[in-house]
Design an enzyme around this catalytic site. Sequence first.
Site, PDB file in Angstrom:
ATOM      1  N   TYR A 132       0.834  -1.201   0.000  1.00  0.00           N
ATOM      2  CA  TYR A 132       0.000   0.000   0.000  1.00  0.00           C
ATOM      3  C   TYR A 132       0.869   1.252   0.000  1.00  0.00           C
ATOM      4  O   TYR A 132       0.576   2.232  -0.678  1.00  0.00           O
ATOM      5  CB  TYR A 132      -0.936   0.013   1.221  1.00  0.00           C
ATOM      6  N   THR A 173     -10.502  17.518 -24.748  1.00  0.00           N
ATOM      7  CA  THR A 173     -11.856  17.448 -24.168  1.00  0.00           C
ATOM      8  C   THR A 173     -11.850  17.407 -22.638  1.00  0.00           C
ATOM      9  O   THR A 173     -12.526  18.211 -21.981  1.00  0.00           O
ATOM     10  CB  THR A 173     -12.595  16.186 -24.693  1.00  0.00           C
TER      11      THR A 173
END
Length: 482
Positions: free
Chosen positions: A80, A133
């Site tokens: 993690y 975009t």
Amino acid sequence: MSNVKFMSGENIPLEMHKVRMVQRVHLLPVETRLESMKEAGFNTFLLKNRDIFLDMLSDSGVNAMSENQYAAMMQADDSYAGSETFYRLENSIRDVFGLKYFLPAHQGRACENILAQVFVTPGSVALMNYHFTTTKAHITRMGGSIEEIIGDEGLKITSSAPFKGDMDIDKLNEAIKRIGSGNISFVRIEAGTNLVGGQPVSMKNMREVSKICRASGIKLVYDASLLADNLYFIKTREAEYKNTDLKEIMREIASFFDVVYFSARKLGCARGGGIITSDDEMFFKMRELVPLFEGFLTYGGMSVREMEALSVGLQETADLDIISQTPIFVEAMCEELIKKGVPVVTPPGGLGCHVDAREFCSHIENSQYPSGALAAALYIASGIRAMERGTLSEQRNEDGSEPIASMELIRLALPKRVYTLSQVKYTADRIAWLHKNRELIGGLEFVEEPKVLRFFFGRLKPIGGWAEKLAEQFRKDFGESL
Ligand code: F0G
């Protein structure tokens, strides 16, 4: 391509790789393709991969990876926090860009979200060579606006300008004076300017823009998603860099900017993204948002396997034989189409071949989405999936009116090292057939229109029964052929 001449003098793009793993693709009969297009609401984004023969929608996340990338994936260190994988990627990025800090993100638009949240205030303006975009959507979402200051050549379909993505320096100076540096959130240069046909930006232009921004105290941001193609064009079109090592060019580019971000679905041929900077203040501001939106600072939403592939992929961006494959295939496709009288954007850029739908379908009103109609017609005629890059990809104005795009294109993206020359020739053949029968193509209208990024999942229908007629004509002309 390496320096290989053919005895015949023909300009053939020669692959500097061999294929060692393949995927079966299927070409369905035209009647089935027509049905699939109807089910997809005449929006190529909504087609299913199983119904597609050649997927030229995008190069995003679908580039072929090298054996070294796959090998690196096997040594991924899953943790993690603090994985070895992250530090390997950070080192690779520092090596390639020469900048200090790296913030991981799950893809390019996630970087844009962070940049917009940190630097865009309501009423501010972001100046850029041209919008993308997702970039524009994030900026407007934060209450900012964008202004495009691309050179005039950039918006011409046919041109011989080698760097059509360049900013117009006079327009930049004028805009800074008019808007005031305090109201400019940042200036953004997009490598390989996507929406004007994958057109590159020159070193000369980046150097000049950087000087102006530094003198005016404006932050300069680089969207490096399409850097690989742009590097090829710097190397082959900008004489001063002919003999410069690609890594040196990358480091020089990075030195012009305050922030560099990229989609690793494109750059580095993996899946993910990242933001790079050497500016302490900017780094600390942006860092806060990474664990909030992306994930802990040592993975940022990416899988460790993709991060390993990216570390290697970025290094491979410095290999001319690897990065030249897309531009030389794009050039080959453009040449085939030009020979057959089809209007395409010139000079050929990176990313893909761009067909001028406004000219191709000059009988279709801009408000009836000629590019969207052409992309749908091409799928029916060939099983090839292209992407609409025109008015349909724009966002409606606040008052509901349609902002007609400056360019009305369809993009035939060539993912890196995926398609062969015969597939390129097949594409050109079917487009040429469509061109001959272009009067059969009609316009489209929305049935369901989302407010934001409507092109992704909006549904449309053909105006009149043109799709059936097109399929019938195909059957007549091609007989039993798929
Ligand atoms: N910037 C540019 C220049 C891009 O081309 C893209 C993506 C992004 C940012 C956003 O990155 O997809 O990882 O979130 N272009 C894709 C395309 C979608 O098909 O051209 P992303």
